[in-house]
Design a protein around this motif. Structure first.
Motif, PDB file in Angstrom:
ATOM      1  N   PHE A  62       2.425   0.817   5.891  1.00 32.22           N
ATOM      2  CA  PHE A  62       1.320  -0.087   5.543  1.00 32.22           C
ATOM      3  C   PHE A  62       1.237  -1.341   6.396  1.00 32.22           C
ATOM      4  N   PHE A  63       2.291  -1.685   7.128  1.00 33.76           N
ATOM      5  CA  PHE A  63       2.239  -2.822   8.059  1.00 33.76           C
ATOM      6  C   PHE A  63       2.172  -2.368   9.523  1.00 33.76           C
ATOM      7  N   SER A  64       1.895  -1.094   9.777  1.00 39.97           N
ATOM      8  CA  SER A  64       1.982  -0.552  11.144  1.00 39.97           C
ATOM      9  C   SER A  64       0.985  -1.173  12.117  1.00 39.97           C
ATOM     10  N   LYS A  65      -0.104  -1.711  11.626  1.00 42.17           N
ATOM     11  CA  LYS A  65      -1.092  -2.351  12.499  1.00 42.17           C
ATOM     12  C   LYS A  65      -1.288  -3.830  12.140  1.00 42.17           C
ATOM     13  N   SER A  66      -0.346  -4.361  11.392  1.00 44.60           N
ATOM     14  CA  SER A  66      -0.469  -5.749  10.944  1.00 44.60           C
ATOM     15  C   SER A  66      -0.166  -6.727  12.068  1.00 44.60           C
ATOM     16  N   ARG A  67      -0.638  -7.941  11.869  1.00 43.45           N
ATOM     17  CA  ARG A  67      -0.382  -9.038  12.793  1.00 43.45           C
ATOM     18  C   ARG A  67       0.192 -10.200  11.977  1.00 43.45           C
ATOM     19  N   LEU A  68       1.182 -10.842  12.526  1.00 39.26           N
ATOM     20  CA  LEU A  68       1.844 -11.949  11.848  1.00 39.26           C
ATOM     21  C   LEU A  68       1.758 -13.175  12.750  1.00 39.26           C
ATOM     22  N   ALA A  69       1.071 -14.209  12.276  1.00 40.59           N
ATOM     23  CA  ALA A  69       0.897 -15.432  13.062  1.00 40.59           C
ATOM     24  C   ALA A  69       1.617 -16.584  12.371  1.00 40.59           C
ATOM     25  N   ILE A  70       2.331 -17.375  13.159  1.00 40.79           N
ATOM     26  CA  ILE A  70       3.080 -18.518  12.640  1.00 40.79           C
ATOM     27  C   ILE A  70       2.175 -19.737  12.587  1.00 40.79           C
ATOM     28  N   ARG A  90       0.518 -16.184   8.556  1.00 38.42           N
ATOM     29  CA  ARG A  90      -0.729 -15.488   8.213  1.00 38.42           C
ATOM     30  C   ARG A  90      -0.552 -14.022   8.584  1.00 38.42           C
ATOM     31  N   LEU A  91      -0.711 -13.145   7.606  1.00 38.15           N
ATOM     32  CA  LEU A  91      -0.583 -11.706   7.805  1.00 38.15           C
ATOM     33  C   LEU A  91      -1.966 -11.074   7.732  1.00 38.15           C
ATOM     34  N   THR A  92      -2.335 -10.344   8.755  1.00 42.08           N
ATOM     35  CA  THR A  92      -3.591  -9.594   8.758  1.00 42.08           C
ATOM     36  C   THR A  92      -3.283  -8.158   9.168  1.00 42.08           C
ATOM     37  N   GLY A  93      -4.210  -7.268   8.884  1.00 38.88           N
ATOM     38  CA  GLY A  93      -4.069  -5.883   9.316  1.00 38.88           C
ATOM     39  C   GLY A  93      -3.247  -4.987   8.417  1.00 38.88           C
ATOM     40  N   GLN A  94      -2.859  -5.477   7.235  1.00 40.21           N
ATOM     41  CA  GLN A  94      -2.130  -4.619   6.284  1.00 40.21           C
ATOM     42  C   GLN A  94      -3.062  -3.503   5.832  1.00 40.21           C
ATOM     43  N   ARG A  95      -2.525  -2.322   5.658  1.00 37.86           N
ATOM     44  CA  ARG A  95      -3.294  -1.182   5.175  1.00 37.86           C
ATOM     45  C   ARG A  95      -3.216  -1.102   3.652  1.00 37.86           C
ATOM     46  N   ALA A  96      -4.380  -0.886   3.041  1.00 33.07           N
ATOM     47  CA  ALA A  96      -4.447  -0.660   1.597  1.00 33.07           C
ATOM     48  C   ALA A  96      -4.030   0.790   1.322  1.00 33.07           C
ATOM     49  N   PRO A  97      -3.720   1.132   0.070  1.00 34.09           N
ATOM     50  CA  PRO A  97      -3.332   2.511  -0.240  1.00 34.09           C
ATOM     51  C   PRO A  97      -4.378   3.556   0.173  1.00 34.09           C
ATOM     52  N   GLY A 104      -6.683 -10.473   4.857  1.00 28.21           N
ATOM     53  CA  GLY A 104      -5.475 -11.178   5.259  1.00 28.21           C
ATOM     54  C   GLY A 104      -4.924 -12.027   4.135  1.00 28.21           C
ATOM     55  N   ARG A 105      -3.685 -12.414   4.273  1.00 25.20           N
ATOM     56  CA  ARG A 105      -3.068 -13.294   3.287  1.00 25.20           C
ATOM     57  C   ARG A 105      -2.102 -14.234   3.977  1.00 25.20           C
ATOM     58  N   SER A 106      -1.840 -15.351   3.314  1.00 26.73           N
ATOM     59  CA  SER A 106      -0.917 -16.351   3.838  1.00 26.73           C
ATOM     60  C   SER A 106       0.324 -16.385   2.963  1.00 26.73           C
ATOM     61  N   THR A 107       1.453 -16.639   3.616  1.00 25.54           N
ATOM     62  CA  THR A 107       2.723 -16.721   2.906  1.00 25.54           C
ATOM     63  C   THR A 107       3.529 -17.901   3.444  1.00 25.54           C
ATOM     64  N   ASP A 129       3.922 -15.454  -1.456  1.00 23.77           N
ATOM     65  CA  ASP A 129       2.479 -15.458  -1.199  1.00 23.77           C
ATOM     66  C   ASP A 129       1.884 -16.803  -1.582  1.00 23.77           C
ATOM     67  N   ILE A 130       0.923 -17.247  -0.804  1.00 21.74           N
ATOM     68  CA  ILE A 130       0.148 -18.445  -1.128  1.00 21.74           C
ATOM     69  C   ILE A 130      -1.122 -17.976  -1.817  1.00 21.74           C
ATOM     70  N   VAL A 131      -1.329 -18.449  -3.040  1.00 20.81           N
ATOM     71  CA  VAL A 131      -2.526 -18.077  -3.805  1.00 20.81           C
ATOM     72  C   VAL A 131      -3.338 -19.356  -3.999  1.00 20.81           C
ATOM     73  N   PRO A 132      -4.365 -19.557  -3.164  1.00 19.66           N
ATOM     74  CA  PRO A 132      -5.131 -20.807  -3.216  1.00 19.66           C
ATOM     75  C   PRO A 132      -5.801 -21.046  -4.573  1.00 19.66           C
TER      76      PRO A 132
END
Length: 152
Positions: A62-70, A90-97, A104-107, A129-132
């Protein structure tokens, strides 16, 4: 042998670089043999092997195409050889089931690390996880729901 970060401030970049390379072995080598890692849902891996296995699975699926930015990084030196590092990511590109790309989401990834003769090694990490716009989670008896008790 993996090169360890040379300063505590280098830890988030080393973690992200291993993530982006999809290299769970290099990622896990940043951690001490008996390190702990608690992920965003509270799964607790209690040694380097478990950290590697869990990340290898996620990075292949599920993270095979994800991107992680600092983003922001804050370091607190507890002693000359011990540091706490917080990194907003910041995590983007996570695959849903269903195979689609999730939003994307921030942590905040928190690391406790110590200095060795090879560099800085992580002894503990926790990803949150950051939940705004909310203060906490509420267990409804069915699931956890983000809630905010402050007056609007």
């Amino acid at each position: 042998m993996t090169t360890l970060p040379q300063t505590p401030e280098d830890i988030p970049n080393a973690f992200a670089a291993a993530w982006m390379a999809r290299d769970a072995k290099v990622l896990a080598a940043l951690f001490a043999e008996d390190a702990d890692f608690v992920n965003v849902v509270g799964i607790w891996w209690e040694d380097r092997t478990a950290i590697e296995e869990a990340h290898n699975y996620g990075l292949r699926t599920f993270f095979s195409k994800s991107r992680l930015a600092i983003g922001r990084v804050k370091t607190r030196r507890v002693t000359a050889d011990v540091a706490i590092v917080h990194a907003r990511m910041r995590l983007t590109g996570q695959r849903a089931p269903d195979g689609s790309e999730a939003a994307g989401r921030s942590t905040i990834l928190s690391f406790a690390a110590y200095h060795t003769d090879r560099g800085w090694q992580i002894v503990s990490a926790q990803n949150t996880d950051i939940v705004p716009g909310v203060e906490t989670q509420l267990n409804t008896g069915v699931d956890l729901t983000p809630v905010d008790y402050r007056s609007r």
